[in-house]
Design a protein around this motif. Structure first.
Motif, PDB file in Angstrom:
ATOM      1  N   GLU A 101      -9.523 -15.622  18.967  1.00  0.00           N
ATOM      2  CA  GLU A 101     -10.293 -16.025  17.733  1.00  0.00           C
ATOM      3  C   GLU A 101     -11.262 -14.672  17.836  1.00  0.00           C
ATOM      4  O   GLU A 101     -11.770 -14.316  18.874  1.00  0.00           O
ATOM      5  CB  GLU A 101     -11.095 -17.372  18.126  1.00  0.00           C
ATOM      6  N   PRO A 102     -11.893 -14.513  16.613  1.00  0.00           N
ATOM      7  CA  PRO A 102     -12.938 -13.410  16.590  1.00  0.00           C
ATOM      8  C   PRO A 102     -14.229 -13.895  17.014  1.00  0.00           C
ATOM      9  O   PRO A 102     -14.677 -14.842  16.901  1.00  0.00           O
ATOM     10  CB  PRO A 102     -12.900 -12.976  15.035  1.00  0.00           C
ATOM     11  N   ALA A 103     -14.875 -12.920  17.560  1.00  0.00           N
ATOM     12  CA  ALA A 103     -16.312 -13.061  18.057  1.00  0.00           C
ATOM     13  C   ALA A 103     -17.141 -12.123  17.332  1.00  0.00           C
ATOM     14  O   ALA A 103     -16.898 -10.954  17.049  1.00  0.00           O
ATOM     15  CB  ALA A 103     -16.375 -13.016  19.638  1.00  0.00           C
ATOM     16  N   THR A 104     -18.356 -12.499  16.824  1.00  0.00           N
ATOM     17  CA  THR A 104     -19.312 -11.726  16.246  1.00  0.00           C
ATOM     18  C   THR A 104     -20.676 -11.685  16.778  1.00  0.00           C
ATOM     19  O   THR A 104     -21.157 -12.487  17.482  1.00  0.00           O
ATOM     20  CB  THR A 104     -19.568 -12.383  14.693  1.00  0.00           C
ATOM     21  N   ILE A 105     -21.144 -10.293  16.651  1.00  0.00           N
ATOM     22  CA  ILE A 105     -22.443 -10.135  17.664  1.00  0.00           C
ATOM     23  C   ILE A 105     -22.870  -9.166  16.474  1.00  0.00           C
ATOM     24  O   ILE A 105     -22.757  -8.195  16.003  1.00  0.00           O
ATOM     25  CB  ILE A 105     -22.013  -9.389  18.983  1.00  0.00           C
ATOM     26  N   PRO A 113     -27.280   6.335  25.474  1.00  0.00           N
ATOM     27  CA  PRO A 113     -25.691   5.862  25.405  1.00  0.00           C
ATOM     28  C   PRO A 113     -25.396   5.394  24.155  1.00  0.00           C
ATOM     29  O   PRO A 113     -24.217   5.393  24.147  1.00  0.00           O
ATOM     30  CB  PRO A 113     -26.215   4.698  26.694  1.00  0.00           C
ATOM     31  N   GLY A 114     -26.273   5.152  23.427  1.00  0.00           N
ATOM     32  CA  GLY A 114     -25.994   4.572  21.983  1.00  0.00           C
ATOM     33  C   GLY A 114     -25.549   2.956  22.044  1.00  0.00           C
ATOM     34  O   GLY A 114     -25.661   2.561  23.455  1.00  0.00           O
ATOM     35  N   ARG A 115     -25.125   2.441  21.156  1.00  0.00           N
ATOM     36  CA  ARG A 115     -24.637   1.039  21.298  1.00  0.00           C
ATOM     37  C   ARG A 115     -23.225   0.800  22.065  1.00  0.00           C
ATOM     38  O   ARG A 115     -22.353   1.552  21.782  1.00  0.00           O
ATOM     39  CB  ARG A 115     -24.368   0.427  19.978  1.00  0.00           C
ATOM     40  N   GLY A 116     -23.347  -0.345  22.847  1.00  0.00           N
ATOM     41  CA  GLY A 116     -22.073  -0.522  23.588  1.00  0.00           C
ATOM     42  C   GLY A 116     -21.903  -1.987  23.699  1.00  0.00           C
ATOM     43  O   GLY A 116     -22.914  -2.748  23.765  1.00  0.00           O
ATOM     44  N   SER A 155     -22.703  -8.565  24.594  1.00  0.00           N
ATOM     45  CA  SER A 155     -21.193  -8.940  25.157  1.00  0.00           C
ATOM     46  C   SER A 155     -20.571 -10.229  24.466  1.00  0.00           C
ATOM     47  O   SER A 155     -21.276 -11.138  23.949  1.00  0.00           O
ATOM     48  CB  SER A 155     -21.513  -9.181  26.661  1.00  0.00           C
ATOM     49  N   VAL A 156     -19.301 -10.186  24.550  1.00  0.00           N
ATOM     50  CA  VAL A 156     -18.426 -11.355  23.902  1.00  0.00           C
ATOM     51  C   VAL A 156     -17.392 -11.659  25.069  1.00  0.00           C
ATOM     52  O   VAL A 156     -16.898 -10.717  25.749  1.00  0.00           O
ATOM     53  CB  VAL A 156     -18.028 -11.078  22.698  1.00  0.00           C
ATOM     54  N   LYS A 157     -17.071 -12.942  24.973  1.00  0.00           N
ATOM     55  CA  LYS A 157     -15.809 -13.429  25.746  1.00  0.00           C
ATOM     56  C   LYS A 157     -14.546 -13.783  24.855  1.00  0.00           C
ATOM     57  O   LYS A 157     -14.889 -14.563  23.856  1.00  0.00           O
ATOM     58  CB  LYS A 157     -16.202 -14.670  26.607  1.00  0.00           C
ATOM     59  N   LEU A 158     -13.431 -13.316  24.844  1.00  0.00           N
ATOM     60  CA  LEU A 158     -12.431 -13.566  24.149  1.00  0.00           C
ATOM     61  C   LEU A 158     -11.281 -13.992  25.037  1.00  0.00           C
ATOM     62  O   LEU A 158     -11.070 -13.745  26.165  1.00  0.00           O
ATOM     63  CB  LEU A 158     -11.855 -12.375  23.615  1.00  0.00           C
ATOM     64  N   MET A 159     -10.338 -14.933  24.565  1.00  0.00           N
ATOM     65  CA  MET A 159      -9.356 -15.660  25.116  1.00  0.00           C
ATOM     66  C   MET A 159      -8.225 -15.428  23.918  1.00  0.00           C
ATOM     67  O   MET A 159      -8.181 -16.113  22.865  1.00  0.00           O
ATOM     68  CB  MET A 159      -9.601 -17.269  25.341  1.00  0.00           C
TER      69      MET A 159
END
Length: 416
Positions: free
Chosen positions: A393-397, A299-302, A405-409
């Motif tokens: 706001e940016p989220a870094t992973i 699947p590779g990265r997701g 996984s990230v949560k964005l608003m």
């Protein structure tokens, strides 16, 4: 000109001859003021008719008040008729026949005088004035001579984008793709970072060279890095990758292109057919090479993104406004590594950014350790960030994080 005036006189004489007899005829008058006798008879008839109508009303209206109102209305109507008939302002007066004839004859005479004073007799010439003014139509400049003049103007002002754009589009229309490619190259030198012009440059390069050249691919990748959902660039990228044998890459471009086609069913069917063919080729290649098949199954990265928007902002935005979810390298090129496109009506939503969403081959989310993910509402529908858009706001992973996984608003408006 003599013929013109003769025709005009004939046209004028015909209606005059038709109207003249009635104008010369005198209106018969009854001797002794008989017209006033007739008027008196008419008045008496009106009175009798009104009385008859009052009697009719009295017989049919049982209510006394209704009868009184109806009688008053009828009497008022009769009085108004009598006043109108007796008023001197309403009496008709007869005009002497000689004045009628004089007025009728003055109209065509006055028309001739005005025409000779301010008219243009040249319009009476049956010859085509354009041909008369240009007795040698062959002397009109043709397209090659006009292009020569345009090239001279461009040589005098080589940094004029309008000249290069006109030259480029003209060369494309007449099939001179070599000059069109050069013109688009010069135009992109002057105007930098325009995805439309970059795509047009790539198109001219493909037509000139007969293949998806490295230069064309470079311009398409630049265009998609600026606008990841540029429909023409995605068409060229998908077809180019397919011709180069990169069917997985071509499928990724076509999948991104399909939602942009709207109601164009013919183009949608064409894209579906291209996706199906690329999938069939990939399946046959995987059967021939088990190692490739195993690699393709990975699947590779997701990166899973959970996205929502603040209620007060949601109320200010139309449901059809476009929402972009964008992944970029935290340290490295600013070109998007993956983009997912939605609408405000889809919020809240969950989506997954994968390697197949790469804008540029080899620039995927798997190529970098730390990935920054942001979401943006584009009121213009353009992939470029603009004033008035709303962002999260940016989220870094990082790649080693167990939870990809990230949560964005979405809660901030771009004011500059």
């Amino acid at each position: 000109m003599i013929l013109f005036y003769l025709l005009l006189l004939v046209i004028t004489a015909v209606p005059v001859a038709m109207v003249l007899p009635s104008l010369l005829r005198k209106n018969p008058r009854k001797p002794g003021g008989a017209e006033w006798v007739d008027q008196e008879i008419a008045n008496r008839m009106n009175i009798e008719i009104t009385r008859s109508r009052i009697n009719e009303v009295q017989r049919h209206l049982e209510n006394a008040r209704d009868r009184t109102v109806a009688e008053q209305e009828l009497q008022a109507t009769m009085l108004d008729d009598l006043q109108n008939q007796d008023s001197p302002a309403k009496r008709t007066t007869s005009v002497p026949a000689v004045w009628n004839v004089a007025l009728l004859l003055m109209i065509p005479v006055a028309s001739l005088i005005i025409y000779n004073g301010i008219g243009n007799p040249k319009f009476a010439d049956t010859r085509n004035p354009l041909v008369a003014e240009n007795p040698n139509p062959a002397a009109t400049p043709d397209l090659p001579s006009l292009l020569d003049q345009l090239e001279e103007k461009i040589a005098e002002d080589p940094d004029n984008p309008q000249g290069w754009e006109l030259a480029a589009t003209t060369y494309m229309r007449i099939g001179n793709y070599a000059k069109a490619e050069n013109a688009y190259a010069e135009l992109n030198r002057i105007i930098v970072g325009n995805p439309d012009l970059l795509t047009a440059w790539a198109d001219a390069s493909i037509l000139n060279n007969g293949s998806y050249t490295p230069d064309a691919r470079e311009q398409i990748e630049k265009a998609l890095s600026i606008d990841p959902f540029h429909a023409n660039a995605l068409w060229i990228a998908g077809l180019g990758a397919r011709n180069l044998g990169n069917h997985a890459e071509a499928t990724g471009y076509f999948v991104r292109l399909k939602p942009l086609l709207g109601d164009d069913q013919e183009s949608i069917d064409r894209v579906d057919e291209l996706i199906k063919r690329s999938a069939a080729i990939r399946a046959s290649e995987n059967q021939a090479s088990p190692a490739t098949e195993a690699s393709a199954d990975e699947p590779g990265r997701g990166i899973t993104v959970v996205l929502d928007i603040e209620p007060d902002i949601r109320q200010r935005i139309d449901d059809e406004a476009v929402v972009f979810v964008i992944a970029q390298a935290k340290s490295g090129p600013r070109a998007p590594l993956a983009v997912s496109r939605h609408t405000v009506a889809d919020l809240p939503l969950q989506t997954t950014l994968t390697e197949s969403m790469a804008m540029i081959p080899d620039l995927t989310i798997a190529a970098f350790d730390e990935i920054t993910v942001t979401a943006r509402v584009s009121l213009s529908g353009n992939a470029r960030q603009q004033k008035g858009d709303f962002v999260s706001e940016p989220a870094t992973i990082a790649e080693e994080d167990p939870d990809q996984s990230v949560k964005l608003m979405i809660k901030k408006e771009i004011v500059e």
